[in-house]
Design an enzyme around this catalytic site. Sequence first.
Site, PDB file in Angstrom:
ATOM      1  N   ARG A  68       0.799  -1.232   0.000  1.00  0.00           N
ATOM      2  CA  ARG A  68       0.000   0.000   0.000  1.00  0.00           C
ATOM      3  C   ARG A  68       0.834   1.286   0.000  1.00  0.00           C
ATOM      4  O   ARG A  68       0.321   2.370  -0.221  1.00  0.00           O
ATOM      5  CB  ARG A  68      -0.950  -0.007   1.203  1.00  0.00           C
ATOM      6  CG  ARG A  68      -2.156  -0.914   0.968  1.00  0.00           C
ATOM      7  CD  ARG A  68      -3.299  -0.496   1.817  1.00  0.00           C
ATOM      8  NE  ARG A  68      -3.218  -1.037   3.163  1.00  0.00           N
ATOM      9  CZ  ARG A  68      -3.685  -0.428   4.242  1.00  0.00           C
ATOM     10  NH1 ARG A  68      -4.267   0.756   4.145  1.00  0.00           N
ATOM     11  NH2 ARG A  68      -3.579  -0.987   5.424  1.00  0.00           N
ATOM     12  N   LYS A 115       9.093  -0.920   2.932  1.00  0.00           N
ATOM     13  CA  LYS A 115       8.318  -0.030   3.814  1.00  0.00           C
ATOM     14  C   LYS A 115       9.131   0.486   5.000  1.00  0.00           C
ATOM     15  O   LYS A 115       9.108   1.675   5.305  1.00  0.00           O
ATOM     16  CB  LYS A 115       7.072  -0.765   4.304  1.00  0.00           C
ATOM     17  CG  LYS A 115       6.240   0.052   5.246  1.00  0.00           C
ATOM     18  CD  LYS A 115       4.874  -0.545   5.458  1.00  0.00           C
ATOM     19  CE  LYS A 115       4.911  -1.760   6.321  1.00  0.00           C
ATOM     20  NZ  LYS A 115       3.557  -2.280   6.596  1.00  0.00           N
ATOM     21  N   THR A 118       2.936 -13.932  11.223  1.00  0.00           N
ATOM     22  CA  THR A 118       3.872 -13.412  12.231  1.00  0.00           C
ATOM     23  C   THR A 118       4.544 -14.519  13.047  1.00  0.00           C
ATOM     24  O   THR A 118       5.699 -14.369  13.442  1.00  0.00           O
ATOM     25  CB  THR A 118       3.143 -12.426  13.168  1.00  0.00           C
ATOM     26  OG1 THR A 118       1.859 -12.951  13.506  1.00  0.00           O
ATOM     27  CG2 THR A 118       2.954 -11.071  12.508  1.00  0.00           C
ATOM     28  N   TYR A 121       7.959  -4.756  15.787  1.00  0.00           N
ATOM     29  CA  TYR A 121       7.651  -4.611  14.359  1.00  0.00           C
ATOM     30  C   TYR A 121       8.489  -3.466  13.788  1.00  0.00           C
ATOM     31  O   TYR A 121       8.568  -2.392  14.392  1.00  0.00           O
ATOM     32  CB  TYR A 121       6.177  -4.227  14.161  1.00  0.00           C
ATOM     33  CG  TYR A 121       5.149  -5.303  14.454  1.00  0.00           C
ATOM     34  CD1 TYR A 121       5.512  -6.597  14.800  1.00  0.00           C
ATOM     35  CD2 TYR A 121       3.791  -5.004  14.353  1.00  0.00           C
ATOM     36  CE1 TYR A 121       4.553  -7.565  15.050  1.00  0.00           C
ATOM     37  CE2 TYR A 121       2.821  -5.964  14.600  1.00  0.00           C
ATOM     38  CZ  TYR A 121       3.206  -7.238  14.954  1.00  0.00           C
ATOM     39  OH  TYR A 121       2.255  -8.185  15.204  1.00  0.00           O
ATOM     40  N   GLY A 122       9.044  -3.694  12.622  1.00  0.00           N
ATOM     41  CA  GLY A 122       9.842  -2.645  11.972  1.00  0.00           C
ATOM     42  C   GLY A 122       9.022  -1.478  11.461  1.00  0.00           C
ATOM     43  O   GLY A 122       9.563  -0.416  11.171  1.00  0.00           O
ATOM     44  N   TYR A 159      26.172  33.608  -2.668  1.00  0.00           N
ATOM     45  CA  TYR A 159      26.459  32.174  -2.654  1.00  0.00           C
ATOM     46  C   TYR A 159      27.910  31.995  -2.205  1.00  0.00           C
ATOM     47  O   TYR A 159      28.839  32.510  -2.847  1.00  0.00           O
ATOM     48  CB  TYR A 159      26.273  31.526  -4.032  1.00  0.00           C
ATOM     49  CG  TYR A 159      26.808  30.112  -4.004  1.00  0.00           C
ATOM     50  CD1 TYR A 159      26.236  29.161  -3.156  1.00  0.00           C
ATOM     51  CD2 TYR A 159      27.914  29.728  -4.763  1.00  0.00           C
ATOM     52  CE1 TYR A 159      26.752  27.873  -3.066  1.00  0.00           C
ATOM     53  CE2 TYR A 159      28.434  28.430  -4.684  1.00  0.00           C
ATOM     54  CZ  TYR A 159      27.846  27.518  -3.827  1.00  0.00           C
ATOM     55  OH  TYR A 159      28.357  26.255  -3.724  1.00  0.00           O
ATOM     56  N   SER A 165      30.075  44.930  -2.888  1.00  0.00           N
ATOM     57  CA  SER A 165      28.884  44.255  -3.425  1.00  0.00           C
ATOM     58  C   SER A 165      29.107  43.746  -4.848  1.00  0.00           C
ATOM     59  O   SER A 165      29.903  44.307  -5.600  1.00  0.00           O
ATOM     60  CB  SER A 165      27.710  45.223  -3.433  1.00  0.00           C
ATOM     61  OG  SER A 165      27.376  45.531  -2.103  1.00  0.00           O
ATOM     62  N   ARG A 194      37.137  45.984 -12.615  1.00  0.00           N
ATOM     63  CA  ARG A 194      35.874  46.257 -13.324  1.00  0.00           C
ATOM     64  C   ARG A 194      36.199  47.254 -14.425  1.00  0.00           C
ATOM     65  O   ARG A 194      37.210  47.955 -14.347  1.00  0.00           O
ATOM     66  CB  ARG A 194      34.841  46.842 -12.347  1.00  0.00           C
ATOM     67  CG  ARG A 194      35.299  48.093 -11.663  1.00  0.00           C
ATOM     68  CD  ARG A 194      34.417  48.477 -10.495  1.00  0.00           C
ATOM     69  NE  ARG A 194      34.863  49.721  -9.888  1.00  0.00           N
ATOM     70  CZ  ARG A 194      34.660  50.038  -8.632  1.00  0.00           C
ATOM     71  NH1 ARG A 194      34.058  49.184  -7.816  1.00  0.00           N
ATOM     72  NH2 ARG A 194      35.063  51.200  -8.166  1.00  0.00           N
TER      73      ARG A 194
HETATM   74  C1  UD1 Z   1      -0.822  -7.876  13.783  1.00  0.00           C
HETATM   75  C2  UD1 Z   1      -1.408  -8.727  14.902  1.00  0.00           C
HETATM   76  C3  UD1 Z   1      -2.653  -8.023  15.444  1.00  0.00           C
HETATM   77  C4  UD1 Z   1      -2.293  -6.626  15.913  1.00  0.00           C
HETATM   78  C5  UD1 Z   1      -1.608  -5.847  14.784  1.00  0.00           C
HETATM   79  C6  UD1 Z   1      -1.066  -4.543  15.294  1.00  0.00           C
HETATM   80  C7  UD1 Z   1      -0.921 -11.053  14.298  1.00  0.00           C
HETATM   81  C8  UD1 Z   1      -1.482 -12.305  13.770  1.00  0.00           C
HETATM   82  N1  UD1 Z   1      -1.759 -10.007  14.383  1.00  0.00           N
HETATM   83  O1  UD1 Z   1      -1.791  -7.879  12.749  1.00  0.00           O
HETATM   84  O2  UD1 Z   1      -3.172  -8.728  16.523  1.00  0.00           O
HETATM   85  O3  UD1 Z   1      -3.440  -5.940  16.339  1.00  0.00           O
HETATM   86  O4  UD1 Z   1      -0.501  -6.588  14.244  1.00  0.00           O
HETATM   87  O5  UD1 Z   1      -0.623  -3.747  14.261  1.00  0.00           O
HETATM   88  O6  UD1 Z   1       0.239 -11.012  14.669  1.00  0.00           O
HETATM   89  N2  UD1 Z   1       5.333  -9.796   9.149  1.00  0.00           N
HETATM   90  C9  UD1 Z   1       6.396 -10.546   8.706  1.00  0.00           C
HETATM   91  N3  UD1 Z   1       6.137 -11.764   8.139  1.00  0.00           N
HETATM   92  C10 UD1 Z   1       4.885 -12.263   7.997  1.00  0.00           C
HETATM   93  C11 UD1 Z   1       3.805 -11.491   8.461  1.00  0.00           C
HETATM   94  C12 UD1 Z   1       4.071 -10.266   9.051  1.00  0.00           C
HETATM   95  O7  UD1 Z   1       7.535 -10.126   8.798  1.00  0.00           O
HETATM   96  O8  UD1 Z   1       4.768 -13.379   7.479  1.00  0.00           O
HETATM   97  C13 UD1 Z   1       5.595  -8.489   9.787  1.00  0.00           C
HETATM   98  C14 UD1 Z   1       5.027  -7.324   9.009  1.00  0.00           C
HETATM   99  O9  UD1 Z   1       6.011  -6.796   8.144  1.00  0.00           O
HETATM  100  C15 UD1 Z   1       4.682  -6.335  10.116  1.00  0.00           C
HETATM  101  C16 UD1 Z   1       4.351  -7.225  11.299  1.00  0.00           C
HETATM  102  O10 UD1 Z   1       4.943  -8.478  11.036  1.00  0.00           O
HETATM  103  O11 UD1 Z   1       5.782  -5.536  10.476  1.00  0.00           O
HETATM  104  C17 UD1 Z   1       2.850  -7.361  11.507  1.00  0.00           C
HETATM  105  O12 UD1 Z   1       2.268  -8.016  10.405  1.00  0.00           O
HETATM  106  P1  UD1 Z   1       0.881  -7.570   9.779  1.00  0.00           P
HETATM  107  O13 UD1 Z   1       0.556  -8.443   8.659  1.00  0.00           O
HETATM  108  O14 UD1 Z   1       0.865  -6.108   9.545  1.00  0.00           O
HETATM  109  O15 UD1 Z   1      -0.074  -7.922  10.996  1.00  0.00           O
HETATM  110  P2  UD1 Z   1      -1.527  -7.390  11.241  1.00  0.00           P
HETATM  111  O16 UD1 Z   1      -2.477  -8.113  10.390  1.00  0.00           O
HETATM  112  O17 UD1 Z   1      -1.540  -5.920  11.204  1.00  0.00           O
END
Ligand code: UD1
Length: 463
Positions: A31, A38, A99, A121-122, A368, A407, A442
Amino acid sequence: MASVEIVFAKYIIKIMSSLSIIILAAGKGTRMKSDLPKVMHKVAGREMLNMVIDEASKLNPQDISIVVSEDFKQYEKSIIESHQEVKISFVIQKERKGTADAVKIGLKNLKKPAKKILILYGDTPLIEEKTLQAMLKKIDEDIALCVLGFDCAADNAYGRLVVDINGNLEKIIEYKDASTKERKITLCNSGVVAVREDWLGRLLQKVENNNAAGEFYLTDIVGIARKISLQCGFIQTDESEVLGVNSRMELARIESIKQNKLRKKHMEAGVTMLDCDSIYFSYDTKIAHDVVINPHVVFGKNVVVEKDVEIKSFCHIEGCEIASGAVVGPFARLRPQTKIGKNSRIGNFVEIKKSQIKEGAKINHLSYIGDSEIGRHANIGAGVITCNYDGYNKFKTEIGDEVFVGSNTALVAPIKVQARAVIGAGSVITKNVASGDMALARSKQVNLEKGGEKYHRNKSKNN
Ligand code: UD1
Ligand code: CA
């Protein structure tokens, strides 16, 4: 302390901390509509992933394992270089299976994981050390894991924390899988988890993907832990600390929150801002007390401002040191590798690049100055330009103490104008000027007697 001792002391702290961190950053970020991963998008000039590592490093972890997607290789070096204080390694999650799968991969990548594991989370860059400390403290109290929650009554798709009457965390239910009743719960999951290493591997092993998304949910480890009677806890923070970024709109929202934090921090440290909402800082801007900043000023990376400086409106400043008592702007542009000396004056429509402006020098209008050294109390007149570039190479301009440059002078570099020399206005200076000399370069002026009158007569006859 000798450097060997410092290294040893840090080593001891790390052993005592016994903390490993896993950062999930394998998301595609579709997105964002971007070629950049990202987590490499910036907030206040700092990449989100670096922001998370900055905060995580304050906990003195033994190591950090970052789970990334396959196209991340080219960014790894810069991230490691920017965090020499901590041991970082990257691991690729080939397929985005959820995750729990990502954490499993991140955990395996840690050669000898510490006793406590923190999962971050990054793309959640506003997380703060003090919150993480509180979570780690909680798992010291003999619970298996601690989740970071927040209250959000507005419509949202976060996972929900299901808590029993005694306030113990029972499970986390993903929004997609939640019942209507469960969706009414306002206590939401941020995704940040602190968990004891001796349990994490075992809990992850039991996670399945029979859910609405067909993913391995990390959130399932809570329910699994409860089934084998492990105690789970949570702490709460403000939603603004755990906001994630999925789109440019969310990135803008996080930028605005971060800017407000930076404004507050500088004001609390004694900086006056006439309209703080119109002043933008970099994550690393350093400003001493009693500095006054007028409206509409932007600080890029790597700026240090000493005390008693005034920055007038509409300045853009990056990579620059400004010494005490200086006045800069309005409408000044200070570019990297510039040093502005004590009590000097940099006025309107002045651009300075890679130059040293010494104490008390004045460059007040329309100039400058590039690749230059301007001496103490030198006066650079309106419209003076250093011609530092011949289309192939850059050259230096050296102006001595108390030099007066008239100047509209062009200083063709390489050039040296020694102390107390004077240069007449409108000169094109191509030869060095010795100390105390005057240089004029000049064309000579010609005055034609009554030539002006003749001109007017001719013109009015023809019209
Ligand atoms: C997740 C949580 C949700 C929480 C929300 C908060 C889970 C199942 N759900 O949902 O409860 O409310 O975050 O924002 O954990 N990522 C990976 N590999 C994967 C999947 C995700 O590295 O296979 C990373 C994504 O880059 C991201 C983070 O994990 O940084 C969260 O993943 P995302 O898919 O955004 O989770 P949500 O559905 O938002
Ligand atoms: Ca998310």
